[in-house]
Write an enzyme that holds these catalytic residues in place. Structure first.
Site, mmCIF file in Angstrom:
data_model
loop_
_atom_site.group_PDB
_atom_site.id
_atom_site.type_symbol
_atom_site.label_atom_id
_atom_site.label_comp_id
_atom_site.label_asym_id
_atom_site.label_seq_id
_atom_site.Cartn_x
_atom_site.Cartn_y
_atom_site.Cartn_z
ATOM 1 N N ASP A 187 17.210 16.479 66.405
ATOM 2 C CA ASP A 187 16.651 15.124 66.445
ATOM 3 C C ASP A 187 17.172 14.339 67.645
ATOM 4 O O ASP A 187 16.514 13.428 68.129
ATOM 5 C CB ASP A 187 16.969 14.401 65.141
ATOM 6 C CG ASP A 187 16.233 15.065 63.991
ATOM 7 O OD1 ASP A 187 15.061 14.723 63.779
ATOM 8 O OD2 ASP A 187 16.804 15.968 63.363
ATOM 9 N N LYS A 198 19.017 17.641 60.882
ATOM 10 C CA LYS A 198 18.984 17.369 59.439
ATOM 11 C C LYS A 198 20.334 17.629 58.774
ATOM 12 O O LYS A 198 20.992 18.634 59.066
ATOM 13 C CB LYS A 198 17.880 18.245 58.833
ATOM 14 C CG LYS A 198 17.732 18.198 57.344
ATOM 15 C CD LYS A 198 17.565 16.808 56.784
ATOM 16 C CE LYS A 198 16.416 16.040 57.387
ATOM 17 N NZ LYS A 198 16.468 14.590 57.043
#
Ligand code: MRU
Length: 304
Positions: A187, A198
């Protein structure tokens, strides 16, 4: 959460700002657009692709005499580049995958999370298209179950053999020699190669190091944030505790139901991401090549 996954969030954010450019009144045009930019940026703090896309659309519009048209054009460029870069990641990453490989992945970083192909799953798709036999262990990825719900669904659609495993089964399977490599998405990636992904990714990376399992991160360069020097600079999104306390799914009659899966009255915390230090990462698969996660190499990647 209607839109999730780094690339999909980026592309959507780009079009969201392009939309704001269409709706902005003549009077106070830039004030309106700047306010929209702040609102879009506030939706997801960790996903770097969001900031990458919003800034690119904003800058393209600012530089142009026709900002509305320039904004749409740039948003379209970002979406197309996302698909092209993910395809390239797949082609490069597929070279790491041996015929008969058993691969573990976490969360969903496939075509549902990008404009096309995906990041972590793209090398698997391309290896399979090349005729290699692959088997994927899919971490269920609590609390939202992106692995169990989305990755498993994608793999079924691609006719790739796989099975869903509980999040806490990875270490055991690695200790039994069942996992040949791990590939995850990202991310946000800091300048020193620390990777936000995550929640649960960090645990997997530590276990992979312990058991000598190569641990790869796949991400387009739009996920790198050179303003973040290391893990400490990456903001971590905290989500609603209800995601942990309740699960949603269809009843036997097919009706969507939300049920409490914890002791009533207990609280929960829900950090959506963690950061894996570069030292646990074997390599980062980008559209520009597979790199070692080091400050030097990452800086050079952006210089050209
Ligand atoms: O909570 P989500 O669904 O927004 O999760 C983000 C992600 O999709 C992942 O962390 C993923 O592994 C990398 S981004 C494709």
């Amino acid at each position: 959460m209607l839109v999730r996954g780094a690339g999909a969030i980026g592309a959507t954010a780009g079009f969201a700002l392009a939309q704001a450019l269409q709706e902005a009144p003549k009077e106070g045009f830039w004030k309106f657009v700047e306010k929209a930019k702040v609102e879009i940026e506030a939706t997801r703090p960790t996903a770097q692709n969001l900031f990458f896309a919003v800034n690119r659309v904003f800058d393209a519009a600012k530089k142009s005499k026709q900002p509305r048209e320039a904004g749409v054009e740039e948003a379209q460029n970002i979406a197309q580049e996302d698909a092209d870069n993910c395809q390239k990641i797949g082609e490069l990453g597929s070279e790491l995958i041996k015929d008969g490989a058993n691969i573990e992945t976490h969360c969903n970083a496939g075509w549902l999370a990008f404009v096309d192909y995906g990041s972590a799953l793209s090398p698997i798709y391309i290896a399979s298209q090349q005729g290699k036999k692959v088997f994927v262990y899919v971490d269920e990825t609590r609390p939202r179950g992106q692995g169990a719900r989305l990755t498993a669904w994608e793999l079924r659609n691609e006719n790739i053999e796989h099975t869903i495993i509980p999040d806490n089964a990875g270490a055991y399977l690695m200790s039994q020699g069942k996992i040949d490599m791990m590939i995850v998405g990202a991310d946000r990636i800091a300048a020193n190669g620390d990777v936000a992904n995550k929640i649960g990714t960090l645990e997997k990376a530590i276990c992979a190091k312990e058991y000598g399992v190569p641990f790869y991160v796949a991400a387009p360069t739009s996920t790198f944030d050179l303003n973040c020097k290391s893990d400490k600079d990456i903001p971590i999104e905290e989500r609603d505790a209800a995601e942990v306390l309740y699960q949603t799914g269809p009843s036997e009659e097919g009706k969507l139901e939300k049920i409490l899966v914890c002791s009533p009255g207990s609280s929960a915390i829900n950090p959506a991401f963690d950061v894996t230090p570069a030292k646990y990462i074997t390599g980062i698969i980008t559209e520009k090549g597979i790199i070692k996660p080091s400050m030097d190499i990452i800086t050079r990647l952006f210089i050209g």
